[in-house]
Design an enzyme around this catalytic site. Structure first.
Site, PDB file in Angstrom:
ATOM      1  N   CYS A   2       0.699  -1.091   0.053  1.00 21.86           N
ATOM      2  CA  CYS A   2       0.142   0.130   0.025  1.00 21.86           C
ATOM      3  C   CYS A   2       1.009   1.348   0.033  1.00 21.86           C
ATOM      4  CB  CYS A   2      -0.908   0.016   1.258  1.00 21.86           C
ATOM      5  SG  CYS A   2      -1.683  -1.471   1.516  1.00 21.86           S
ATOM      6  N   ARG A  27       3.831   0.436  -6.492  1.00 22.11           N
ATOM      7  CA  ARG A  27       3.886  -0.546  -5.294  1.00 22.11           C
ATOM      8  C   ARG A  27       2.851  -1.566  -5.208  1.00 22.11           C
ATOM      9  NH1 ARG A  27       6.760   1.969  -0.628  1.00 22.11           N
ATOM     10  NH2 ARG A  27       5.466   0.927   0.746  1.00 22.11           N
ATOM     11  N   TRP A  74      -3.781  -2.403  -1.013  1.00 21.85           N
ATOM     12  CA  TRP A  74      -3.379  -3.555  -1.510  1.00 21.85           C
ATOM     13  C   TRP A  74      -3.986  -4.762  -0.371  1.00 21.85           C
ATOM     14  CZ3 TRP A  74      -0.528  -8.144  -0.504  1.00 21.85           C
ATOM     15  CH2 TRP A  74      -0.071  -8.887  -1.670  1.00 21.85           C
ATOM     16  N   ASN A 100      -0.610   1.195   6.186  1.00 20.22           N
ATOM     17  CA  ASN A 100       0.067   0.071   5.604  1.00 20.22           C
ATOM     18  C   ASN A 100       0.507  -0.919   6.498  1.00 20.22           C
ATOM     19  OD1 ASN A 100      -0.224   1.775   3.254  1.00 20.22           O
ATOM     20  ND2 ASN A 100       2.223   2.128   3.072  1.00 20.22           N
ATOM     21  N   GLY A 101       0.471  -2.101   6.250  1.00 18.47           N
ATOM     22  CA  GLY A 101       0.930  -3.103   7.470  1.00 18.47           C
ATOM     23  C   GLY A 101      -0.332  -3.933   7.657  1.00 18.47           C
ATOM     24  N   GLU A 482      16.383 -16.643 -11.235  1.00 26.32           N
ATOM     25  CA  GLU A 482      16.000 -15.502 -11.490  1.00 26.32           C
ATOM     26  C   GLU A 482      15.133 -15.063 -12.767  1.00 26.32           C
ATOM     27  OE1 GLU A 482      15.495 -12.542  -9.807  1.00 26.32           O
ATOM     28  OE2 GLU A 482      15.487 -11.329 -11.588  1.00 26.32           O
ATOM     29  N   LYS A 486      11.224 -14.020 -13.208  1.00 24.62           N
ATOM     30  CA  LYS A 486      10.803 -12.751 -13.946  1.00 24.62           C
ATOM     31  C   LYS A 486       9.723 -13.239 -14.840  1.00 24.62           C
ATOM     32  CE  LYS A 486      12.264 -10.604 -12.228  1.00 24.62           C
ATOM     33  NZ  LYS A 486      12.996  -9.922 -11.445  1.00 24.62           N
ATOM     34  N   GLU A 489       6.371 -13.816 -12.960  1.00 23.18           N
ATOM     35  CA  GLU A 489       5.936 -12.739 -12.515  1.00 23.18           C
ATOM     36  C   GLU A 489       5.044 -11.880 -13.435  1.00 23.18           C
ATOM     37  OE1 GLU A 489       9.639 -10.509 -11.116  1.00 23.18           O
ATOM     38  OE2 GLU A 489       8.394  -9.578  -9.384  1.00 23.18           O
ATOM     39  N   HIS A 505      16.061 -36.568 -12.932  1.00 26.38           N
ATOM     40  CA  HIS A 505      15.452 -37.092 -11.528  1.00 26.38           C
ATOM     41  C   HIS A 505      14.168 -36.798 -11.373  1.00 26.38           C
ATOM     42  CE1 HIS A 505      19.342 -38.353 -10.544  1.00 26.38           C
ATOM     43  NE2 HIS A 505      19.799 -37.307 -11.180  1.00 26.38           N
ATOM     44  N   LYS A 603       5.439  -3.739  -4.977  1.00 24.16           N
ATOM     45  CA  LYS A 603       6.832  -3.790  -5.215  1.00 24.16           C
ATOM     46  C   LYS A 603       7.741  -3.894  -3.906  1.00 24.16           C
ATOM     47  CE  LYS A 603      10.700  -2.449  -7.209  1.00 24.16           C
ATOM     48  NZ  LYS A 603      11.315  -3.182  -8.022  1.00 24.16           N
TER      49      LYS A 603
HETATM   50  C1  AGP Z   1      11.589  -9.140  -7.965  1.00 27.02           C
HETATM   51  O1  AGP Z   1      11.170  -9.172  -9.327  1.00 27.02           O
HETATM   52  C2  AGP Z   1      10.439  -9.199  -7.232  1.00 27.02           C
HETATM   53  N1  AGP Z   1       9.529  -8.216  -7.308  1.00 27.02           N
HETATM   54  C3  AGP Z   1      10.700  -9.505  -5.662  1.00 27.02           C
HETATM   55  O2  AGP Z   1      10.866 -10.942  -5.710  1.00 27.02           O
HETATM   56  C4  AGP Z   1      11.672  -8.756  -4.897  1.00 27.02           C
HETATM   57  O3  AGP Z   1      12.780  -9.019  -5.339  1.00 27.02           O
HETATM   58  C5  AGP Z   1      11.428  -9.253  -3.468  1.00 27.02           C
HETATM   59  O4  AGP Z   1      10.235  -8.914  -3.003  1.00 27.02           O
HETATM   60  C6  AGP Z   1      12.443  -8.571  -2.606  1.00 27.02           C
HETATM   61  O5  AGP Z   1      12.285  -7.257  -2.364  1.00 27.02           O
HETATM   62  P1  AGP Z   1      13.580  -6.228  -2.046  1.00 27.02           P
HETATM   63  O6  AGP Z   1      14.579  -6.466  -2.597  1.00 27.02           O
HETATM   64  O7  AGP Z   1      13.004  -5.014  -2.044  1.00 27.02           O
HETATM   65  O8  AGP Z   1      13.623  -6.674  -0.417  1.00 27.02           O
END
Ligand code: AGP
Length: 608
Positions: A2, A27, A74, A100-101, A482, A486, A489, A505, A603
């Site tokens: 949020c 975010r 969010w 937020n939280g 990674e 990506k 995501e 395996h 984010k």
């Molecule tokens: C990355 O593409 C992601 N959105 C997510 O995995 C991110 O890297 C993760 O939430 C950690 O975030 P930070 O680096 O701000 O701690």
């Protein structure tokens, strides 16, 4: 997650709030709202969905005032809806709050208030806080906060309007970030720097369990016992344009293209490229500490974790040091065995990821030194760590991390080289050779970006595929992780990363006509093995792609090849990341996904 913005000053707050919320869109959110104090009453506007819905509502049903707060929500407690959107008010409509939280004991608190006759409108934990503040109001907000905040378990960043104090925004935090700046003829608060950067560059960071009272004239800070606090501001020199798309259709594509510059700047920050020497004063370990070190634990989440795995691998290999990268959310609950001669590195782009912050605190509570590898100046991770290694990626807006990943991986590579040298596993001449090779990477990354059409074309032919496997060995396996993240995501295509040697395996049973199998192959010592795994996948009907340097004629004949510039293979994964990011981007583009704001994701993950 949020976003919060607030303004009190001599201007109309509504435009400032809407613009601020736009800057926080990255975010992630599912509804938005604002509250304004006008003529002694709290006026609230809320809308489900995009911010443009809120802007339309404000146009149709105008609201004006010199003090207000805004929020992008969010959903955590209760579905995304108009009713659950923030701000929330108390029963007497005296207060409006945004939050937020997550308040973990909100159910119990809600029941307690219900027994006292309070009726709730929404399902949110935030309304519970609003009603608590209303119910226990002492007539003065600061004393009310000292009474109510200790009742709250969990994390919060709160901004509060009180119609009896029509010039003041109160704010409090535990866990989630909150910042305060001066500008636009008044004062501003926000959950994140980009929201207020066009008005203020000198930012105060609200510390853990602190409270702020923000007026047009300035801000007063208090600790949890009510003692006044003196704070100094931190100057933010980020380029404001860095938060704009600069003609790119998406922030993600812009950020992918910024990588050569980010790599160059991060490299030059830590290395004197003229002398080919690491800048000692910017490295976390002295020569004596590096020699004495027995164990290094890296912690992070998501992409930061994958960058950490890359670092783990190189630190082990080059510096002959026991290095282990852990997922922060696992580590914190695993009753970890923390040793006396162990140091920690907390990796986080945002510096606010709740699990990473918790893991950092665990390490510190055990008396161990923690180094932050962080991109956001003044963030919680940056402030709470004992030492800091900044990544110089600039603001990363797209939810999918690209340039921050590259900067994290590069910084860890530099650290691995430094440790190798200090621990006697690399001569000065070898270090210079390695740094010279590292210096080639930004230019090579630039050239690689020039070949993006090939990946775009491939994506245009394969975007309908149902599953993608990314395989690799050693550092390439971590890169594969990674790449798969990506892809999931932003394209939402089911993607998995496997160590190439593990295919046989089990996962090989999943390979059939229509599956894509991408082999990351930057490490020559395992190249033949990975390639034979790739060809096994081809024999089972998979469409195969190899990503590596200097492909053999046999490989070119057998697979689609995305060739990487001939780099020192210790650093080649930095190059391999770029086609993987472009591939995810173009697949998502073909599929019409919301690339910068993928569904269900945020984010900065400030809740568990
Ligand atoms: C990355 O593409 C992601 N959105 C997510 O995995 C991110 O890297 C993760 O939430 C950690 O975030 P930070 O680096 O701000 O701690």
């Amino acid at each position: 997650m949020c976003g919060i913005i607030g303004y009190t000053g001599d201007r109309d707050c509504v435009g400032i709030i809407l613009r601020g919320l736009e800057r926080l869109e990255y975010r992630g959110y599912d509804s938005a709202g604002l509250a304004v104090l006008e003529d002694g009453r709290v006026d609230i506007r809320k809308a489900q969905g995009r911010l443009s819905n809120l802007a339309e509502l404000v146009k149709a049903s105008p609201v004006r005032g010199n003090i207000g707060i805004g929020h992008t929500r969010w959903a955590t407690h209760g579905e995304p809806s108009y009713i659950n959107a923030h701000p929330h008010a108390d029963a007497n409509q005296r207060l409006a709050i945004v939050h937020n939280g997550v308040i973990e004991n909100s159910y119990t608190l809600r029941q307690g208030l219900a027994q006292k006759g309070i009726a709730f409108i929404s399902e949110t934990d935030t309304e519970v806080v609003a009603q608590l503040l209303g119910y226990y109001h002492t007539g003065e907000m600061l004393t009310t906060l000292y009474r109510v905040l200790p009742m709250l378990e969990g994390s919060f960043a709160l901004a509060i309007l009180d119609r009896e104090r029509p010039d003041t925004i109160y704010c409090a935090r535990k866990g989630g970030p909150l910042i305060v700046g001066r500008g636009a003829g008044g004062s501003l608060i926000a959950s994140d720097i980009p929201a207020i950067l066009s008005y203020s560059r000198d930012i105060f960071f609200l510390g853990e369990a602190e409270i702020g009272a923000v007026t047009p004239e300035g801000v007063s800070f208090y600790d949890s016992l009510g003692n006044p606090l003196e704070k100094t501001s931190v100057h933010i020199d980020w380029d404001i344009d860095a938060a704009e798309k600069d003609g790119y259709p998406h922030f993600m594509l812009k950020e992918i293209h910024q990588q050569p510059k980010v790599l160059e700047e991060t490299l030059r920050h830590y290395v004197d490229m003229e002398k080919l020497a690491v800048r000692r004063e910017r490295m976390p370990f002295t020569p004596a500490e590096a020699k004495a070190l027995r164990r290094l634990t890296l912690i992070g989440c998501g992409t930061a974790y994958y960058a950490g795995l890359m670092g783990q691998s190189l630190i082990r290999r080059l510096a002959r040091l026991r290095a282990d990268c852990e997922i922060a959310s696992e580590f914190r609950y695993s009753e970890p065995l923390i040793e006396a001669d162990e140091a920690f590195i907390a990796i986080s782009q945002s510096g606010e990821t709740l699990d990473t912050v918790a893991a950092l605190r665990l390490a510190k509570a055990a008396g161990r030194p923690v180094i932050a590898l962080c991109n956001v100046i003044g963030s919680t991770v940056a402030r709470e760590a004992d030492q800091l290694m900044y990544t110089l990626a600039g603001p990363e807006i797209a939810v999918a991390s690209t340039k921050a990943y590259s900067a994290q991986a590069l910084t860890l590579m530099i650290l691995a080289l430094d440790l190798a040298h200090l621990r006697g596993h690399m001569t000065t001449a070898e270090l210079k050779t390695a740094l010279r090779a590292l210096g080639e990477i930004p230019g090579q990354a630039e050239r690689l970006l020039g070949q993006k059409e090939r990946i775009q074309y491939f994506a245009s032919r394969h975007f309908n595929c149902k599953k993608i496997f990314f395989i690799g060995r050693l550092e390439d396996y971590y890169l594969a992780m990674e790449a798969a993240l990506k892809q999931k995501e932003i394209s939402y295509i089911h993607s998995e990363a496997y160590s190439a040697g593990e295919l046989k395996h089990g996962p090989l049973a999943l390979i059939e006509e229509g599956a894509l199998v991408i082999a990351l192959a930057t490490q020559s010592r395992v190249l033949d093995k990975t390639m034979s795994n790739l060809l096994e996948a081809k024999a089972r009907g998979g469409k195969v792609v190899a990503v590596g340097q200097s492909p053999t004629p046999e490989l070119l004949a057998a697979a689609e090849v995305w060739e990487l510039p001939a780099a020192d293979e210790r650093f080649a994964p930095l190059l391999g990341a770029i086609p993987m990011q472009l591939f995810a981007y173009y697949m998502a583009l073909q599929l019409g996904r919301d690339i910068d704001k993928p569904r269900n994701l945020a984010k900065s993950v400030t809740v568990e």
